[in-house]
Design a protein around this motif. Structure first.
Motif, mmCIF file in Angstrom:
data_model
loop_
_atom_site.group_PDB
_atom_site.id
_atom_site.type_symbol
_atom_site.label_atom_id
_atom_site.label_comp_id
_atom_site.label_asym_id
_atom_site.label_seq_id
_atom_site.Cartn_x
_atom_site.Cartn_y
_atom_site.Cartn_z
ATOM 1 N N ILE A 117 0.612 -1.044 -0.233
ATOM 2 C CA ILE A 117 0.142 -0.260 0.212
ATOM 3 C C ILE A 117 0.950 1.053 -0.254
ATOM 4 C CG2 ILE A 117 -1.937 1.070 1.357
ATOM 5 C CD1 ILE A 117 -3.318 -1.603 -0.182
ATOM 6 N N GLY A 118 1.095 2.044 -1.005
ATOM 7 C CA GLY A 118 1.584 3.146 -0.791
ATOM 8 C C GLY A 118 0.077 4.606 -0.197
ATOM 9 N N ARG A 119 -0.854 4.467 -0.640
ATOM 10 C CA ARG A 119 -1.889 5.103 -0.365
ATOM 11 C C ARG A 119 -2.990 5.014 0.117
ATOM 12 N NH1 ARG A 119 -1.633 10.241 -4.296
ATOM 13 N NH2 ARG A 119 -1.362 8.916 -6.155
ATOM 14 N N ILE A 120 -4.255 5.228 0.639
ATOM 15 C CA ILE A 120 -5.222 4.089 0.448
ATOM 16 C C ILE A 120 -6.487 5.640 0.566
ATOM 17 C CG2 ILE A 120 -7.048 3.786 2.196
ATOM 18 C CD1 ILE A 120 -5.217 1.914 3.156
ATOM 19 N N SER A 121 -7.301 5.428 -0.096
ATOM 20 C CA SER A 121 -8.439 6.413 -0.533
ATOM 21 C C SER A 121 -10.080 5.671 0.095
ATOM 22 C CB SER A 121 -8.339 7.545 -1.815
ATOM 23 O OG SER A 121 -7.670 8.498 -1.394
ATOM 24 N N PHE A 122 -10.847 7.093 0.441
ATOM 25 C CA PHE A 122 -11.697 6.433 0.826
ATOM 26 C C PHE A 122 -13.321 6.935 0.518
ATOM 27 C CE2 PHE A 122 -10.343 4.215 4.258
ATOM 28 C CZ PHE A 122 -10.231 3.727 4.863
ATOM 29 N N LEU A 145 -2.464 5.257 8.809
ATOM 30 C CA LEU A 145 -3.066 6.339 9.329
ATOM 31 C C LEU A 145 -2.008 7.194 7.921
ATOM 32 C CD1 LEU A 145 -4.249 6.597 13.246
ATOM 33 C CD2 LEU A 145 -5.658 6.582 10.741
ATOM 34 N N PRO A 146 -0.624 6.584 8.515
ATOM 35 C CA PRO A 146 -0.143 7.578 7.120
ATOM 36 C C PRO A 146 0.338 7.722 5.890
ATOM 37 C CG PRO A 146 1.700 6.684 9.780
ATOM 38 C CD PRO A 146 -0.267 6.098 9.118
ATOM 39 N N LYS A 147 -0.528 6.811 5.831
ATOM 40 C CA LYS A 147 -1.017 6.158 4.423
ATOM 41 C C LYS A 147 -1.958 6.945 3.582
ATOM 42 C CE LYS A 147 1.321 2.773 4.622
ATOM 43 N NZ LYS A 147 2.955 2.718 3.532
ATOM 44 N N LEU A 148 -2.805 7.831 4.459
ATOM 45 C CA LEU A 148 -4.547 7.954 3.749
ATOM 46 C C LEU A 148 -4.180 9.673 3.210
ATOM 47 C CD1 LEU A 148 -6.460 7.886 7.357
ATOM 48 C CD2 LEU A 148 -7.038 6.555 5.709
ATOM 49 N N HIS A 149 -5.039 9.453 2.131
ATOM 50 C CA HIS A 149 -4.678 10.217 1.061
ATOM 51 C C HIS A 149 -5.639 11.507 0.742
ATOM 52 C CE1 HIS A 149 -3.322 12.426 -2.418
ATOM 53 N NE2 HIS A 149 -4.065 11.629 -3.698
ATOM 54 N N LEU A 301 -21.262 13.016 -12.207
ATOM 55 C CA LEU A 301 -20.601 11.837 -12.480
ATOM 56 C C LEU A 301 -19.165 12.364 -12.913
ATOM 57 C CD1 LEU A 301 -21.321 8.942 -10.942
ATOM 58 C CD2 LEU A 301 -20.261 10.437 -9.283
ATOM 59 N N GLU A 302 -19.323 12.299 -14.203
ATOM 60 C CA GLU A 302 -18.476 13.047 -15.355
ATOM 61 C C GLU A 302 -17.598 14.501 -15.356
ATOM 62 O OE1 GLU A 302 -17.421 12.448 -20.012
ATOM 63 O OE2 GLU A 302 -19.415 12.525 -19.512
ATOM 64 N N LYS A 303 -18.921 15.434 -15.389
ATOM 65 C CA LYS A 303 -18.346 16.561 -14.716
ATOM 66 C C LYS A 303 -17.835 16.670 -13.645
ATOM 67 C CE LYS A 303 -22.002 19.028 -17.263
ATOM 68 N NZ LYS A 303 -20.711 19.296 -18.681
ATOM 69 N N PHE A 304 -18.210 16.218 -12.889
ATOM 70 C CA PHE A 304 -17.316 16.676 -10.944
ATOM 71 C C PHE A 304 -15.752 16.121 -11.381
ATOM 72 C CE2 PHE A 304 -16.256 14.612 -7.648
ATOM 73 C CZ PHE A 304 -16.056 15.690 -6.550
ATOM 74 N N PHE A 305 -15.965 14.767 -11.851
ATOM 75 C CA PHE A 305 -14.265 14.012 -12.073
ATOM 76 C C PHE A 305 -13.624 14.853 -12.917
ATOM 77 C CE2 PHE A 305 -16.614 10.441 -9.587
ATOM 78 C CZ PHE A 305 -15.651 10.601 -8.430
ATOM 79 N N LEU A 306 -14.137 15.208 -14.052
ATOM 80 C CA LEU A 306 -13.486 15.310 -15.141
ATOM 81 C C LEU A 306 -12.254 16.987 -14.673
ATOM 82 C CD1 LEU A 306 -12.512 15.288 -17.838
ATOM 83 C CD2 LEU A 306 -13.953 16.145 -19.071
ATOM 84 N N VAL A 307 -13.844 17.759 -13.732
ATOM 85 C CA VAL A 307 -13.100 19.360 -13.564
ATOM 86 C C VAL A 307 -12.301 19.720 -12.474
ATOM 87 C CG1 VAL A 307 -14.078 20.856 -12.773
ATOM 88 C CG2 VAL A 307 -14.640 20.072 -14.902
ATOM 89 N N ALA A 308 -13.006 18.451 -11.499
ATOM 90 C CA ALA A 308 -12.176 18.551 -9.679
ATOM 91 C C ALA A 308 -12.076 17.350 -9.574
ATOM 92 C CB ALA A 308 -13.611 19.454 -9.076
ATOM 93 N N GLY A 309 -13.014 16.652 -9.570
ATOM 94 C CA GLY A 309 -12.383 15.592 -8.260
ATOM 95 C C GLY A 309 -11.420 14.689 -9.366
ATOM 96 N N LEU A 310 -11.176 14.356 -10.085
ATOM 97 C CA LEU A 310 -9.656 13.795 -10.832
ATOM 98 C C LEU A 310 -8.813 14.112 -10.006
ATOM 99 C CD1 LEU A 310 -10.359 12.579 -14.274
ATOM 100 C CD2 LEU A 310 -10.374 10.935 -12.301
ATOM 101 N N ASN A 311 -8.596 15.199 -9.280
ATOM 102 C CA ASN A 311 -6.904 15.890 -8.324
ATOM 103 C C ASN A 311 -7.663 15.052 -7.773
ATOM 104 O OD1 ASN A 311 -6.531 18.347 -10.774
ATOM 105 N ND2 ASN A 311 -7.873 19.152 -10.631
ATOM 106 N N TYR A 312 -7.757 14.657 -6.544
ATOM 107 C CA TYR A 312 -7.892 14.506 -5.137
ATOM 108 C C TYR A 312 -7.347 12.604 -5.539
ATOM 109 C CZ TYR A 312 -10.917 18.373 -4.983
ATOM 110 O OH TYR A 312 -11.748 19.446 -4.833
ATOM 111 N N PHE A 313 -7.737 12.482 -6.484
ATOM 112 C CA PHE A 313 -7.118 10.530 -6.375
ATOM 113 C C PHE A 313 -5.611 11.052 -7.636
ATOM 114 C CE2 PHE A 313 -11.625 10.363 -5.717
ATOM 115 C CZ PHE A 313 -11.760 9.885 -4.521
ATOM 116 N N LYS A 314 -5.287 11.724 -7.768
ATOM 117 C CA LYS A 314 -3.791 11.605 -8.578
ATOM 118 C C LYS A 314 -2.608 11.331 -7.745
ATOM 119 C CE LYS A 314 -5.125 14.651 -11.984
ATOM 120 N NZ LYS A 314 -4.260 16.478 -13.292
#
Length: 314
Positions: A117-122, A145-149, A301-314
């Motif tokens: 595990i490098g990172r964990i997101s929920f 806990l240190p791996k939470l993203h 969902l497409e607009k949310f992730f394309l515009v902003a959401g994907l940034n949080y999972f990079k």
């Protein structure tokens, strides 16, 4: 005849202070949907585990579109999704029982596939967000806990459903709690203890958890009457201000949750308000349509992730 206003005139008239996705000059991702060949050398630090947790009376397929748009938008990323299913047979149990199940499921998934595990997101929907927050407080999860993203909360009742402005929904949830003898619904309405400061949600607010994430994203809709708008955004509401009995407890809960986030230098708190284009149906009237639109609306969902959401999972 209708008088059409420009966007600027409309904002001025509504005293609306926010930004719209259409105003943003850049998208969150400009990569093609079809991924290139993966280079294993780039992932020596481990994979990014994304745990998706459904809500009340839901199942593991509820967040399938969320998973799909993240995978499409981040081709080549080494993401591993755990679509939680351990609680789908009984989401009316109390939160402690559901917490144990989810925690066992996460640890067994990591061990079964021998994941580094490098990172964990929920990502949680509705009641699932409370289960996620509860998992973060368990000793067995402490090593992660240190791996939470990123924590993406979709319509999460972080402050419960105490000050719900829909009498119809409140009555329906009360009846469901009585019929199902639901511990989770009892806890969401602060009726699991006579002292509000000893209820599950208040005690949970006192425990650390959210501040370990790099991004805490709270998605809420004023059209959603299942989960109060202020509860999904973790903010005060007018009804609580007037309530001299439980209002002060509500204020303490909000401070308990937000103060550590503000003080954590590496943690960002982002609130996203969503306004859905919904048909005139009974589901829209009672607020259910907006509650589940964050899961099944491809347009959102497409607009949310394309515009902003994907940034949080990079």
């Amino acid at each position: 005849m209708f008088a059409f206003l420009s966007k600027e005139e409309l904002f001025k008239e509504l005293s609306f202070q926010a930004s719209l996705y259409s105003d943003l000059p850049f998208l969150a991702s400009d990569l093609p949907y079809f991924p290139p060949e993966e280079d294993d050398e780039e992932f020596d630090d481990g994979i990014h585990l994304v745990v998706c947790v459904h809500g009340l009376d839901g199942n593991s397929a509820d967040l399938r579109l969320v998973k799909t748009f993240i995978e499409l938008g981040l081709p080549g990323s080494r993401l591993d999704f755990l679509m939680s299913e351990r609680n789908q047979a009984d989401t009316f149990a109390d939160f402690d029982a559901m917490t144990d199940r989810l925690l066992d499921e996460i640890i067994q998934h990591i061990q079964l596939y021998n994941l580094t595990i490098g990172r964990i997101s929920f990502i949680g929907h509705s009641l699932g967000n409370i289960i996620i927050r509860s998992v973060l407080t368990r000793p067995r999860f402490r090593c992660y806990l240190p791996k939470l993203h990123t924590f993406l909360s979709l319509s999460g009742p972080h402050l419960g459903t105490l000050y719900n402005n829909s009498t119809l929904v409140s009555t329906g949830l009360w009846l469901m709690q009585k019929l199902k003898k639901s511990g989770s619904l009892l806890q969401l309405t602060f009726r699991d203890h006579v002292d509000p400061r000893k209820t599950f949600l208040y005690l949970l607010s006192q425990k650390p958890g959210l501040q370990f994430f790099k991004n805490v994203v709270l998605v809420a809709s004023p059209q959603d009457r299942y989960v109060p708008f202020h509860s999904a955004r973790i903010e005060m509401c007018k009804t609580a201000l007037k309530d001299r009995t439980t209002g002060p407890v509500y204020t303490e809960m909000i401070n308990n949750l937000l103060q550590p986030l503000v003080e954590a230098k590496e943690c960002r708190l982002i609130r996203q308000n969503v306004f859905h284009a919904l048909p005139n149906t009974a589901n829209t009237l009672i607020g259910r349509a907006a509650h589940i639109a964050v899961l099944d609306s491809e347009l959102f969902l497409e607009k949310f992730f394309l515009v902003a959401g994907l940034n949080y999972f990079k």
